[in-house]
Design a protein around this motif. Structure first.
Motif, PDB file in Angstrom:
ATOM      1  N   ARG A  31       0.968  -0.884   0.168  1.00  0.00           N
ATOM      2  CA  ARG A  31      -0.100  -0.163   0.166  1.00  0.00           C
ATOM      3  C   ARG A  31       0.608   0.944   0.062  1.00  0.00           C
ATOM      4  O   ARG A  31       2.225   1.276   0.512  1.00  0.00           O
ATOM      5  CB  ARG A  31      -0.731  -0.024   1.153  1.00  0.00           C
ATOM      6  CG  ARG A  31      -1.576  -1.509   1.280  1.00  0.00           C
ATOM      7  CD  ARG A  31      -2.989  -1.235   2.431  1.00  0.00           C
ATOM      8  NE  ARG A  31      -3.569  -2.475   2.692  1.00  0.00           N
ATOM      9  CZ  ARG A  31      -4.136  -2.760   3.453  1.00  0.00           C
ATOM     10  NH1 ARG A  31      -4.456  -1.697   4.575  1.00  0.00           N
ATOM     11  NH2 ARG A  31      -4.886  -3.895   3.375  1.00  0.00           N
ATOM     12  N   SER A  32       0.402   1.996  -0.798  1.00  0.00           N
ATOM     13  CA  SER A  32       0.975   3.789  -0.506  1.00  0.00           C
ATOM     14  C   SER A  32       0.999   4.208   0.897  1.00  0.00           C
ATOM     15  O   SER A  32      -0.556   4.157   1.347  1.00  0.00           O
ATOM     16  CB  SER A  32       0.646   4.656  -1.599  1.00  0.00           C
ATOM     17  OG  SER A  32      -0.783   4.553  -1.403  1.00  0.00           O
ATOM     18  N   SER A  36      -3.295   8.913  -2.720  1.00  0.00           N
ATOM     19  CA  SER A  36      -2.173   9.204  -4.572  1.00  0.00           C
ATOM     20  C   SER A  36      -2.976  10.127  -4.707  1.00  0.00           C
ATOM     21  O   SER A  36      -4.267  10.715  -4.653  1.00  0.00           O
ATOM     22  CB  SER A  36      -2.197   8.297  -5.253  1.00  0.00           C
ATOM     23  OG  SER A  36      -1.948   8.804  -6.525  1.00  0.00           O
ATOM     24  N   LYS A  76       1.988   4.533  -5.746  1.00  0.00           N
ATOM     25  CA  LYS A  76       2.952   4.454  -4.510  1.00  0.00           C
ATOM     26  C   LYS A  76       4.490   5.153  -5.150  1.00  0.00           C
ATOM     27  O   LYS A  76       4.756   6.520  -4.008  1.00  0.00           O
ATOM     28  CB  LYS A  76       3.695   3.071  -5.075  1.00  0.00           C
ATOM     29  CG  LYS A  76       4.576   2.820  -4.263  1.00  0.00           C
ATOM     30  CD  LYS A  76       5.102   1.489  -3.741  1.00  0.00           C
ATOM     31  CE  LYS A  76       4.970   0.924  -5.341  1.00  0.00           C
ATOM     32  NZ  LYS A  76       5.897  -0.449  -5.123  1.00  0.00           N
ATOM     33  N   SER A  79       3.446   9.149  -4.458  1.00  0.00           N
ATOM     34  CA  SER A  79       3.640   9.108  -3.032  1.00  0.00           C
ATOM     35  C   SER A  79       5.031   9.018  -2.122  1.00  0.00           C
ATOM     36  O   SER A  79       5.967  10.217  -1.564  1.00  0.00           O
ATOM     37  CB  SER A  79       3.245   8.107  -1.884  1.00  0.00           C
ATOM     38  OG  SER A  79       3.522   7.227  -2.067  1.00  0.00           O
ATOM     39  N   GLU A 345       7.243  -2.076   4.672  1.00  0.00           N
ATOM     40  CA  GLU A 345       7.684  -1.237   3.262  1.00  0.00           C
ATOM     41  C   GLU A 345       8.893  -0.497   3.368  1.00  0.00           C
ATOM     42  O   GLU A 345       9.207  -0.727   2.901  1.00  0.00           O
ATOM     43  CB  GLU A 345       6.326  -0.590   2.290  1.00  0.00           C
ATOM     44  CG  GLU A 345       6.195   0.200   1.441  1.00  0.00           C
ATOM     45  CD  GLU A 345       4.818   0.905   1.335  1.00  0.00           C
ATOM     46  OE1 GLU A 345       4.990   2.098   0.713  1.00  0.00           O
ATOM     47  OE2 GLU A 345       4.241   0.834   2.267  1.00  0.00           O
TER      48      GLU A 345
END
Length: 1145
Positions: A31-32, A36, A76, A79, A345
């Motif tokens: 996930r970002s 966005s 992604k 961001s 992440e």
């Protein structure tokens, strides 16, 4: 569980990512970080991708430029670039700002392809770096290029701003930003970046020969994060690496119970949650822990007022003020699950990696203390506040034990654990044998080095010390019970439940395995090669990097090959160079004659001949001419001539090549064995982490007991608190009683403290003059109560402390202009938190309530607060100068009036700092102002104004009964331990079955026996002379190398004998045995000296026995380094008085 303490887990993550594997991997599905949205530049225009290229002002013309690939940003990457853009806006250095102007936020590197060296064409170095950057988009990327680590674009700007590096190419505007550091400065650069909160990804080159015009392969060798250093290559180093305290990723949310904090440690692969926190307790956690990233949950945006402005109407204002000064990001969804996804992440972890929950239940334990409480008693460093931490441990205590005690205070343990800690401390105070040195290793360091296979021989020696010290405690009857009791506190500190028998057996196996593999001492069969015709520095540099690491038995064939190669090299040098040297030495030419010598060319790792004017003008077949003809110019690894004076031969070069190949093979085999051992020990990582944490706790508690005994502190009686009048039980307390309470920052042993007795069964309303000791009393009670519920010693003669569910101390408040709040607003916000968190089992201490507002209304607010606390039924003290509160019709049932007493001395009223019953309306304001230097004219005018305005009040006060000074007989604390008796405790001997004593151990027994005979014979003689019936018994206590004296030796006179490595003795006496041993071992060559000692009742007797031993031991055949007692007062002829001895029997 202590929410930031290092935890353990058995989990591994691949760290070596070769570029070829990286490019074949499917893209990361994560996930970002934020929702966005289109990228905007400073002018509000949408940022463009490469396919939307525009001209760049100042760019150079480019002809026949290769076609660049289309680089399309997904949500992604948008961001991530926004995240970096925000960081660039924080840069302030002029050189950095100049570089930022050349950035184009169209790719993760920020490179403008229209500038020089900005190409992102596939196959270029820039393109390769971009692929690595895509794997870890929020880390600064340093790529090894030859002798430098280089950074491009955004990363180069970060290096210039925070690492103090200069950009490559100066400030020219036609090239992309580039910066870097030399290989030798990598560690300093990483420290600079991580200190400023950045994570760094390091890309290394594959070392070795490459084909012409081909670029070296590269791989990600590791990462450096705040609290987690870069360890690549440490396995082959001959030094240790200091590990900082690990930094978690923190998430904060709001739940029905209160505030919730989630802490995730990537290194340990663990997480913990702490729910139901007050705002003050939460901010305390944030201020006591350096965290890597901060995430705030969207549940914080709404408060009880129904608004979306976080911090409105006071609630959340303190937390908001703490968070807005830091970088944070919002998250939504399940706080734990989403935060774990963010961590994966951030650190580039695979989705399969799991984190272990180490949360400790909050049932049957006090709540974490508030921020104001922690600062006002010095649990957190605060200017002007006496530090509680500094008085709990000796001055030389540092590192992990200090952190453990600090965490214990900030997060008091469960009541059962506190009782266990107290029992452990009591046993430690009675130990008479020597104690281990307690090797402390960071749990995070253990996990990371073993997981990455980077533990070197130094670290393995430390690990073995940890294991051996656990076994030493197990084999010692005096320490065995302490070891067993420490299991539960260690379980709480690590989250690991380990069976005691398993701990001991696994420690034995691991220690044996390390002992079989690692060379613990310099072995005679691993000496550095040495030949008279070759400079010793050459072999030292070539062999010291792998010899002495592992035992030779595992690499016998490799050692033999290196020795053969060294012999061959020595022979080649002797045959090809020595005849030339002999010829030159035989020359009798004057100045300007031939010169030559065999030297070590360190830069080229070679042994060559260096000379000039040695070639004969006429070849006549004399000795050495044949060897001169064989010489050829020395060349470096790239075939370039080194210089005009360096020469070698084919035979020497072949021997050098053979020696280097043998050495490289030996080093590779050593590193392979070390990494294999790391892999084996990683399977026991939970045992290692548990054992290391147990020793940290043991060292902290032993140090605390030693300092507590020196300060004459005591152990309190702990019992549940029952506020109901209907229930009576012998083991249940209805209040708190402290006898002989002294301020924790005063040293009672020096007799400088005024002691008080506090018998608290309800709420106290306290009055007293300025400087009368109200604030000191509140701090002392708060610190003593906190220490008690943590299981530690307290500054009193005796104490009975109940199990409080919370301890809250509120003192003076300051305004907060940044939040737009006055000091009274801040005070009311803190009082609100105190009242909302108080129960009938709480201790509430409020100093000078409502001091920051108008007197009349402030008095009424204070009276209402007192009524509220009285209704709650908590214990505590509310101090005030608002004497009008006693005129209010307060509805209280249990509140008691107390005062700080004053006395009249020569017509002047002075405070006594004693707590008494009643009310004191004398403020001593004028006297205090005068004492602090206010001019006399101002004081006189103030007295005139007071007389004219408050005459009626003065007459009223005179009619009241004067407060009598309260005195009480000083009661001796029955729980104090008596002074040491002369009869010693039997010395324990611990040898494993089948183990024979070493020569030093035999020598120690001989000294022990001689000392015992000499001293006891003399004492028996003197006892008979005094007609005493009890025969004395002298038993010595041994302190081996890497051991310390027990806490029972603190503050006692003792006579000791130091056993030097050269088998000479030193006899001394001291009242500070630990300090004296530390001083002896600090001298060169004495770091492993052992000692024997016995305690005596009094310094006078110790001095006389010291003299006796100094004169008698040489007659027993021992060699002494001192020939008389320390001050040359006695020489064995004085009569020894036994009055002090008999008094202590």
């Amino acid at each position: 569980m202590y929410w930031f303490t290092a935890k353990s887990v058995v989990a591994s993550v691949p760290r070596w990512r070769c570029l070829s594997l990286l490019l074949l991997r499917p893209p990361f599905h994560r996930r970002s970080f934020t929702t966005s949205r289109p990228l905007l530049n400073k002018q509000g225009e949408r940022l463009f991708c490469l396919k939307e290229r525009r001209g760049f002002k100042g760019s150079t013309k480019s002809t026949r430029r290769p076609k660049e690939p289309n680089y399309v940003l997904d949500d992604k990457n948008y961001s991530h670039i926004l995240w970096w853009k925000e960081r660039m806006q924080l840069c302030r250095k002029p050189s950095t700002v100049h570089l930022i102007k050349r950035l184009i936020y169209s790719n993760l590197l920020g490179l403008d392809i229209n500038l020089k060296n900005g190409s992102l064409k596939e196959g270029t170095l820039n393109w390769e770096i971009l692929q690595f950057k895509s794997a870890f988009p929020r880390e600064v990327l340093l790529c090894r290029v030859g002798d430098f680590y280089e950074a491009l674009g955004i990363d180069a700007c970060v290096l210039v701003e925070y690492a103090g590096l200069n950009p490559f190419g100066g400030l020219r505007t036609d090239s992309v930003p580039r910066a870097g550091c030399p290989v030798v400065n990598l560690r300093q650069t990483l420290d600079d970046l991580t200190r400023n909160g950045y994570s760094v990804c390091i890309v290394e080159e594959v070392q070795g020969p490459t084909q012409a015009r081909s670029r070296k392969d590269r791989f990600i060798s590791g990462h450096a994060h705040p609290g987690s250093p870069y360890v690549f290559g440490l396995v082959g180093a001959d030094h240790d690496l200091d590990f900082p305290e690990p930094m978690p990723v923190v998430g904060i949310s709001r739940s029905a119970k209160g505030y919730c904090i989630v802490s995730v440690l990537e290194t340990m692969k663990t997480y913990s949650t702490d729910d139901g926190l007050t705002e003050e307790a939460l901010v305390t956690k944030l201020r006591t822990c350096s965290f890597h990233h901060l995430f705030l949950h969207t549940s914080l945006r709404n408060n009880s007022s129904g608004t979306c402005r976080w911090g409105e109407f006071g609630e959340g204002g303190l937390l908001w003020g703490e968070c807005r000064a830091r970088h944070f990001e919002w998250l939504d969804g399940n706080p734990v699950n989403v935060l774990l996804s963010k961590v994966k992440e951030l650190y580039g972890l695979d989705d399969e990696v799991t984190f272990r929950n180490i949360t400790v239940t909050s049932e049957n334990r006090p709540r974490p203390i508030h921020l104001g409480t922690a600062t006002q008693i010095g649990a957190l460093p605060t200017e002007g506040i006496p530090s509680l931490l500094k008085v709990l441990l000796p001055r030389n205590s540092t590192g992990l034990p200090v952190l453990y005690i600090r965490d214990l205070l900030l997060n008091p343990p469960a009541y059962a654990i506190a009782s266990t800690i107290q029992e452990v401390c009591r046993l430690m105070g009675n130990v008479r044998c020597s104690i281990p040195d307690f090797t402390c290793i960071s749990s995070a360091k253990l996990v990371k080095l073993l997981e990455l296979r980077e533990a070197n021989h130094i670290e393995f020696c430390k690990i073995k010390s940890v294991l051996d010290e656990i076994l030493q405690m197990y084999r010692n009857p005096e320490l065995l019970e302490i070891l067993k009791l420490l299991m539960d506190p260690t379980w709480v500190a690590t989250g690991l439940k380990i069976d005691f028998d398993k701990l001991v057996s696994e420690c034995e196996l691991a220690s044996t395995r390390i002992g079989e593999m690692i060379s613990l001492e310099v072995e005679s069969d691993q000496q550095i090669s040495s030949y008279p015709n070759i400079p010793s520095d050459f072999f030292e540099d070539m062999e010291s990097c792998w010899k002495g690491r592992v035992k030779r038995i595992h690499l016998e064939e490799v050692f033999v090959e290196v020795e053969k190669a060294a012999d061959a090299l020595s022979l080649a040098v002797s045959e090809d160079f020595l005849p030339i040297i002999s010829r030159i030495k035989a020359s009798t030419a004057p100045l300007g004659g031939p010169k030559g010598e065999i030297l070590y060319a360190r830069e080229h790792e070679a042994v060559w001949f260096k000379g000039k004017r040695f070639t004969p003008s006429v070849w006549a077949g004399t000795p050495g001419e044949v060897q001169i003809k064989q010489l050829k110019a020395a060349v470096d690894s790239k075939g370039r001539k080194v210089g005009e004076e360096w020469f070698t031969t084919v035979k020497v070069e072949d021997a050098l090549t053979r020696y280097h190949e043998a050495g490289a093979e030996a080093k590779a085999r050593v590193l392979e064995l070390l990494r294999t051992l790391s892999a084996e020990l990683q399977l026991k990582i939970n045992i290692l982490v548990f054992a290391s944490m147990l020793l940290v706790i043991a060292k902290a508690l032993f140090a605390h007991v030693s300092e507590g005994r020196r300060r004459k502190w005591v152990f309190p009686t702990l019992s549940p608190l029952q506020r109901s009048k209907d229930i009576e039980a012998s083991d249940v307390a209805s209040g708190m009683k402290i006898i002989g309470l002294s301020p924790y920052w005063f040293d009672v042993a020096q007799g400088s403290a005024v002691q008080n007795t506090v018998n608290m069964q309800s709420l106290f309303l306290l009055t007293g003059p300025n400087g009368g000791g109200k604030s000191s009393l509140l701090r002392s009670i708060c610190a003593t109560s906190l220490l008690g519920i943590c299981g530690l010693m307290v500054p009193a003669e005796s104490a009975c402390i109940p199990h409080f569910d919370s301890i809250m101390l509120h003192m003076k408040s300051y305004d907060s202009p940044a939040d737009g709040k006055s000091s009274f607003q801040i005070e009311m916000s803190e009082i609100r938190s105190v009242i909302s968190g108080a129960t009938s089992r709480s201790l509430v201490l409020v100093d000078e309530i409502c001091r920051g507002t108008e007197t009349a209304k402030g008095t009424c607010i204070a009276g209402s607060i007192v009524e509220t606390l009285d209704a709650i039924g908590c214990l505590g003290i509310v101090s005030t100068h608002l004497h009008g509160i006693f005129d209010l019709p307060l509805s209280t049932n249990h509140t008691v009036y107390k005062a700080m007493a004053t006395e009249n001395v020569d017509g002047l009223i002075k405070p006594t700092w004693k707590l008494i019953d009643g009310i004191c309306k004398e403020s001593l304001a004028f006297e205090t102002a005068q004492r602090e230097g206010i001019p006399e004219t101002i004081i006189q005018r103030a007295e005139e104004l007071y007389s004219s305005a408050y005459t009626k009040d003065m007459l009223s006060e005179r009619s009241e009964a004067k407060l009598e000074c309260f005195t009480f007989d000083k009661k001796v604390n029955g729980s104090h331990e008596s002074s040491h008796r002369f009869n010693g405790i039997r010395k324990s001997k611990f040898y494993a079955e089948g183990e024979s004593a070493t020569p030093m151990e035999i020598f120690q027994k001989e000294v022990d026996s001689a000392v015992t005979i000499v001293v006891q014979k003399k004492l028996i003689e003197l006892y008979n002379k005094e007609n005493l019936t009890d025969l004395p018994e002298v038993k010595c206590v041994a302190i081996a190398a890497r051991e310390q004296p027990p806490p029972s030796a603190i503050g006692s006179s003792s006579v000791y004998v130091m056993l030097r490595p050269d088998r000479k003795l030193y006899v001394g006496e001291t009242d500070d045995l630990e300090g004296r041993i530390r001083a002896h071992r600090s001298k060169e060559g004495m770091n492993n000296a052992s000692f024997i000692y016995f305690l005596v009742p009094g310094k006078s007797l110790a001095c006389q026995l010291e003299t006796l031993l100094v004169n008698q031991l040489p007659n027993q055949g021992f060699q002494l380094t001192n020939q008389a007692d320390g001050k040359h007062r006695n020489f064995g002829t004085s009569n020894i008085s036994l009055e002090s001895v008999s008094a202590h029997r």
